[in-house]
Design a protein around this motif. Structure first.
Motif, PDB file in Angstrom:
ATOM      1  N   PRO A   1     -69.075 -59.736  25.464  1.00  0.00           N
ATOM      2  CA  PRO A   1     -68.112 -59.276  26.270  1.00  0.00           C
ATOM      3  C   PRO A   1     -66.787 -59.663  25.811  1.00  0.00           C
ATOM      4  O   PRO A   1     -66.424 -60.419  25.226  1.00  0.00           O
ATOM      5  CB  PRO A   1     -68.454 -59.811  27.576  1.00  0.00           C
ATOM      6  N   ARG A   2     -65.934 -58.387  25.928  1.00  0.00           N
ATOM      7  CA  ARG A   2     -64.362 -58.527  25.809  1.00  0.00           C
ATOM      8  C   ARG A   2     -63.860 -58.811  27.187  1.00  0.00           C
ATOM      9  O   ARG A   2     -64.174 -57.833  27.937  1.00  0.00           O
ATOM     10  CB  ARG A   2     -63.915 -57.082  25.121  1.00  0.00           C
ATOM     11  N   VAL A   3     -63.031 -59.717  27.399  1.00  0.00           N
ATOM     12  CA  VAL A   3     -62.328 -60.212  28.669  1.00  0.00           C
ATOM     13  C   VAL A   3     -60.842 -60.132  28.398  1.00  0.00           C
ATOM     14  O   VAL A   3     -60.348 -60.544  27.631  1.00  0.00           O
ATOM     15  CB  VAL A   3     -63.090 -61.623  28.968  1.00  0.00           C
ATOM     16  N   ALA A   4     -60.323 -59.187  29.437  1.00  0.00           N
ATOM     17  CA  ALA A   4     -58.905 -59.124  29.119  1.00  0.00           C
ATOM     18  C   ALA A   4     -58.369 -59.123  30.646  1.00  0.00           C
ATOM     19  O   ALA A   4     -58.921 -59.114  31.496  1.00  0.00           O
ATOM     20  CB  ALA A   4     -58.770 -57.664  28.668  1.00  0.00           C
ATOM     21  N   LEU A   5     -56.925 -59.002  30.508  1.00  0.00           N
ATOM     22  CA  LEU A   5     -56.222 -59.227  31.891  1.00  0.00           C
ATOM     23  C   LEU A   5     -55.075 -57.961  31.587  1.00  0.00           C
ATOM     24  O   LEU A   5     -54.894 -57.716  30.479  1.00  0.00           O
ATOM     25  CB  LEU A   5     -55.345 -60.350  32.092  1.00  0.00           C
ATOM     26  N   SER A   6     -54.911 -57.245  32.516  1.00  0.00           N
ATOM     27  CA  SER A   6     -53.976 -56.232  32.343  1.00  0.00           C
ATOM     28  C   SER A   6     -52.780 -56.323  33.547  1.00  0.00           C
ATOM     29  O   SER A   6     -53.314 -56.869  34.723  1.00  0.00           O
ATOM     30  CB  SER A   6     -54.386 -54.905  32.212  1.00  0.00           C
ATOM     31  N   PHE A   7     -51.540 -55.859  33.449  1.00  0.00           N
ATOM     32  CA  PHE A   7     -50.678 -55.893  34.392  1.00  0.00           C
ATOM     33  C   PHE A   7     -49.396 -55.076  34.171  1.00  0.00           C
ATOM     34  O   PHE A   7     -49.369 -54.296  33.298  1.00  0.00           O
ATOM     35  CB  PHE A   7     -50.088 -57.556  34.368  1.00  0.00           C
ATOM     36  N   ASN A   8     -48.782 -54.740  35.503  1.00  0.00           N
ATOM     37  CA  ASN A   8     -47.481 -54.007  35.453  1.00  0.00           C
ATOM     38  C   ASN A   8     -46.361 -54.946  35.871  1.00  0.00           C
ATOM     39  O   ASN A   8     -46.561 -55.608  36.907  1.00  0.00           O
ATOM     40  CB  ASN A   8     -47.763 -52.802  36.392  1.00  0.00           C
ATOM     41  N   LEU A   9     -45.292 -54.902  35.336  1.00  0.00           N
ATOM     42  CA  LEU A   9     -43.907 -55.712  35.634  1.00  0.00           C
ATOM     43  C   LEU A   9     -42.936 -54.847  36.276  1.00  0.00           C
ATOM     44  O   LEU A   9     -42.943 -53.674  35.566  1.00  0.00           O
ATOM     45  CB  LEU A   9     -43.746 -56.441  34.438  1.00  0.00           C
ATOM     46  N   ILE A  10     -42.364 -55.012  37.353  1.00  0.00           N
ATOM     47  CA  ILE A  10     -41.096 -54.326  37.671  1.00  0.00           C
ATOM     48  C   ILE A  10     -39.995 -55.162  37.692  1.00  0.00           C
ATOM     49  O   ILE A  10     -39.835 -56.184  38.172  1.00  0.00           O
ATOM     50  CB  ILE A  10     -41.759 -53.358  38.858  1.00  0.00           C
ATOM     51  N   ALA A  11     -38.879 -54.473  37.334  1.00  0.00           N
ATOM     52  CA  ALA A  11     -37.523 -55.248  37.399  1.00  0.00           C
ATOM     53  C   ALA A  11     -37.144 -55.224  38.973  1.00  0.00           C
ATOM     54  O   ALA A  11     -37.322 -54.422  39.750  1.00  0.00           O
ATOM     55  CB  ALA A  11     -36.437 -54.470  36.678  1.00  0.00           C
ATOM     56  N   ASN A  12     -36.810 -56.564  39.309  1.00  0.00           N
ATOM     57  CA  ASN A  12     -36.065 -56.649  40.686  1.00  0.00           C
ATOM     58  C   ASN A  12     -34.730 -55.810  40.615  1.00  0.00           C
ATOM     59  O   ASN A  12     -33.902 -55.975  39.895  1.00  0.00           O
ATOM     60  CB  ASN A  12     -35.555 -58.261  40.632  1.00  0.00           C
ATOM     61  N   THR A  13     -34.564 -55.122  41.795  1.00  0.00           N
ATOM     62  CA  THR A  13     -33.281 -54.555  42.000  1.00  0.00           C
ATOM     63  C   THR A  13     -32.493 -55.456  42.754  1.00  0.00           C
ATOM     64  O   THR A  13     -32.979 -56.010  43.858  1.00  0.00           O
ATOM     65  CB  THR A  13     -33.574 -53.224  42.924  1.00  0.00           C
ATOM     66  N   PRO A  14     -31.284 -55.512  42.392  1.00  0.00           N
ATOM     67  CA  PRO A  14     -30.153 -56.442  43.088  1.00  0.00           C
ATOM     68  C   PRO A  14     -30.184 -55.777  44.557  1.00  0.00           C
ATOM     69  O   PRO A  14     -30.111 -54.681  44.866  1.00  0.00           O
ATOM     70  CB  PRO A  14     -28.980 -56.237  42.580  1.00  0.00           C
ATOM     71  N   LYS A  15     -30.105 -57.008  45.415  1.00  0.00           N
ATOM     72  CA  LYS A  15     -29.839 -56.760  46.893  1.00  0.00           C
ATOM     73  C   LYS A  15     -28.484 -56.307  47.130  1.00  0.00           C
ATOM     74  O   LYS A  15     -27.528 -56.954  46.721  1.00  0.00           O
ATOM     75  CB  LYS A  15     -30.107 -57.710  47.761  1.00  0.00           C
TER      76      LYS A  15
END
Length: 193
Positions: free
Chosen positions: A178-192
């Motif tokens: 098997p090929r085992v992998a992780l995937s993700f999405n990253l989002i920039a924090n918006t200043p408050k």
């Protein structure tokens, strides 16, 4: 200007003036931690939580499962550090915003399984996505970025980072291991305000 990088790093782009690129970092984790992630991800992807109703045509967790698991906290920190490197390589004059993991999931591909062409673009244009290959037969799993006319055999312990708008997919996996992998999405924090 000379930039020395700690990891074996490749950048794939059509032009040095473009913002569209794939950043590839090899051998980013120590063997012991990599083995811990492999064991846990295999456990969490034993069944397909998404019933093949996503772009991933293989066993996968829900989109937020890895955010709930403490073993992946160190990995998140490492990825955010690599993202900082990606942004600095694009333009070292900018102030790099802080980012958070918006989604984070695991996948296990068996022979013949793949992902179909897709993007991860959501409502925010300042998003990054990535794939980390934990383990794979080192000649059997290929990721493709059609807009870059680029594909790469996914090696174990390799991280691919790219703007979320970039189309990508994986070819049918060609091994019994098997090929085992992780995937993700990253989002920039918006200043408050």
């Amino acid at each position: 200007m000379r930039i020395d990088l700690k990891f074996n790093t490749r950048i794939v782009q059509n032009t040095n003036q473009g913002h569209y690129a794939v950043y590839i970092f090899n051998n980013i984790l120590e063997d012991d931690y990599l083995k811990e992630l492999l064991d846990k991800t295999l456990e969490l992807t034993e069944k397909d939580s998404m019933n093949r109703k996503t772009n991933v045509q293989a066993n996968m967790t829900t989109y937020h499962k890895m955010l709930e698991e403490p073993i992946y906290i160190k990995f998140q920190s490492i990825v955010l550090s690599h993202l900082h490197t990606c942004i600095c390589l694009r333009n070292y004059h900018v102030t790099v915003p802080s980012y958070d993991f918006e989604e984070f999931w695991g996948m296990q591909f068996k022979k013949g399984e793949k992902t179909v062409p897709h993007t991860h673009l959501g409502s925010n244009a300042n998003q990054w996505s990535g794939v980390f290959c934990i383990d794979s037969d080192d000649k059997a799993g290929q990721i493709a970025f059609p807009d870059m006319d680029f594909s790469d055999i996914m090696q174990p312990n390799s991280l691919y980072m790219f703007p979320s708008m970039m189309p990508h997919y994986t070819l049918p996996y060609q091994s019994d291991k098997p090929r085992v992998a992780l995937s993700f999405n990253l989002i920039a924090n918006t200043p408050k305000k």
